[in-house]
Design an enzyme around this catalytic site. Structure first.
Site, PDB file in Angstrom:
ATOM      1  N   ARG A 280       0.812  -1.220   0.000  1.00 34.61           N
ATOM      2  CA  ARG A 280       0.000   0.000   0.000  1.00 34.61           C
ATOM      3  C   ARG A 280       0.850   1.277   0.000  1.00 34.61           C
ATOM      4  O   ARG A 280       0.602   2.203  -0.765  1.00 34.61           O
ATOM      5  CB  ARG A 280      -0.888  -0.010   1.253  1.00 34.61           C
ATOM      6  N   CYS A 346     -25.722  -5.326  -9.053  1.00 32.81           N
ATOM      7  CA  CYS A 346     -26.999  -5.534  -8.375  1.00 32.81           C
ATOM      8  C   CYS A 346     -26.735  -5.862  -6.913  1.00 32.81           C
ATOM      9  O   CYS A 346     -27.069  -6.950  -6.415  1.00 32.81           O
ATOM     10  CB  CYS A 346     -27.772  -6.661  -9.053  1.00 32.81           C
TER      11      CYS A 346
END
Ligand SMILES: *Cc1c(COP(=O)(O)O)cnc(C)c1O
Length: 419
Positions: A280, A346
């Site tokens: 990161r 969805c």
């Protein structure tokens, strides 16, 4: 204030060749970040950063990191294969896996990677699967309980619960494990621990180093094993929010050095090499997800519908993680509108931002979603038939290179059996 590493004009130009959505990486930023990290640990002659492949598994990125002197931290068979394809070999590869399949250990052994064992039982498992214990071997430590460092009054406190984490040996297992490994032929030992993730405190690495250095001294004394390297692993964080302070890697390196000189040097262990496995910190701020506004929807809330979705960047949906968003071309406009920024899955958690104050957004606007360079593209998936996006590299000279093409429907169908 967070600024994208590209301008609105540059991005409009890029999207004429490469349609949105895509992840874009900044070569200059990547090189500068690695150089700052290496400078912070230059006092330790054996220092090496093993970039955590899982953060950004792209050959072009890994090759840049190799040019900057990094090795790779791999956790799986395919990550090892990727490392091999990118020219990494031997001690340039750290293999920090857990719940490891036999074939993964076999490949790590064939490549001569440094094997970082996650569990006591893996000592026998490794020997059974590869037929040997390598001369150089590392063990992962888990101290259990809770881990706290820093000052909560300053907002710098780091807390995590290693006791709930599946990784690593207990302290007692480490002593027994080192003795056992030595008896089986290991000669050079490493010690590894990863106690907290995305830490925004210059105190994390020095605190972890203090724990591991002390443990290394005791391990050498009690087992006679030669501890040659100590791996501080990942966990140095980045400020995802614009009001958070960034870590100062030079201060972190100096803090680790203090512990080194206090604990290891007096014990006659001043030749121990240090390593890190930062993903990161190295890549996160040097990548962004670029997406275009498809729809505006007004019901009980105001929605900005974009052409990227959680399948391109899972962190907001999975962890409720904050990623800053810049509406390109409206960088200095007042943030007077409250929106949910959504993708088309969805799934109602497919939101890059909830109740985010932004300038008034129009259909067709380009949005930059910041800090997606690590654990961004790599966590992607194909739910709802969504396809993985392209990855682009902004070169130091301003040119843009395609470093991964976008998936096509044919890719999606390629593993399906239709007969
Ligand atoms: C994920 C991981 C890293 C990298 O973590 P960051 O938070 O990206 O710094 C390093 N080492 C190991 C073993 C990991 O699993």
């Amino acid at each position: 204030m967070k600024r994208p590493f590209v301008t609105a004009e540059q991005l409009e130009d890029i999207t004429r060749t490469y349609p949105t959505p895509f992840h874009l990486y900044d070569e200059k930023g990547i090189r500068e970040t690695v150089r700052a990290l290496r400078a912070a640990f230059a006092w330790n002659p054996g220092f090496r950063e093993y970039f955590a492949v899982k953060a950004t598994p792209n050959p072009a990125i890994l090759k840049i990191l190799r040019e900057e002197g990094c090795g790779l931290d791999c956790a799986t068979l395919t990550e090892l294969l990727l490392a091999e394809k990118c020219g990494f070999s031997g001690a340039e590869i750290m293999f920090s896996s857990n719940d490891t399949p036999a074939e993964d250990f076999r490949l790590a052994d064939r490549l001569g990677a440094v094997i970082n064992l996650d569990d006591f039982s893996h000592i026998d498992f490794l020997r059974e699967t590869t037929g040997r214990i390598p001369e150089t071997v590392c063990c992962r430590f888990n101290p259990g309980g809770t881990f706290t460092v820093g000052d909560s009054a300053e907002g710098f406190q780091v807390m995590d619960t290693p006791g709930d984490a599946k990784y690593g040996f207990t302290r007692a297992q480490l002593f027994e494990g080192f003795r056992k490994l030595k008896a089986m032929g290991a000669r050079r030992f490493g010690l590894h621990a990863f106690l907290a993730s995305n830490t925004l405190s210059n105190a994390y690495y020095p605190a972890l180093a203090g724990i591991l250095f002390q443990l290394a001294v005791e391990l050498e004394r009690e087992t006679g094993c030669d501890v040659c390297f100590i791996d501080l692993s990942g966990g140095v964080g980045i400020p995802y929010r614009p009001d958070q302070p960034a870590n100062d890697i030079a201060a972190i390196g100096a803090g680790v050095r203090e512990q080194f000189e206090k604990i290891l040097v007096p014990a006659g262990m001043g030749d121990v090499a240090l390593c890190t496995e930062l993903g990161r910190f190295v890549l996160g701020p040097n990548g962004c997800l670029v997406t275009r506004v498809l729809h505006l929807k007004r019901t009980y809330k105001d929605y900005v519908g974009v052409d990227a979705c959680a399948a391109n960047l899972m962190r907001p949906a999975m962890y409720g993680a904050y990623h800053h968003i810049t509406v390109m071309g409206k960088e200095s406009a007042p943030c007077g509108h409250k929106y949910d920024v959504t993708g088309g899955l969805c799934e109602n958690n497919d939101k890059f931002a909830v109740d985010r104050m932004l300038p008034e957004v129009a259909i067709g606007d380009l949005l930059v979603i910041h800090d997606t360079g690590a654990h961004g593209f790599s966590m992607g998936y194909n739910y709802n038939g969504k396809l993985r996006s392209a990855e682009l590299l902004l070169r130091e000279d301003g040119a843009v290179k395609l470093i991964r093409r976008a998936e096509t429907p044919e890719d999606y169908f390629s593993t399906m059996i239709f007969d």
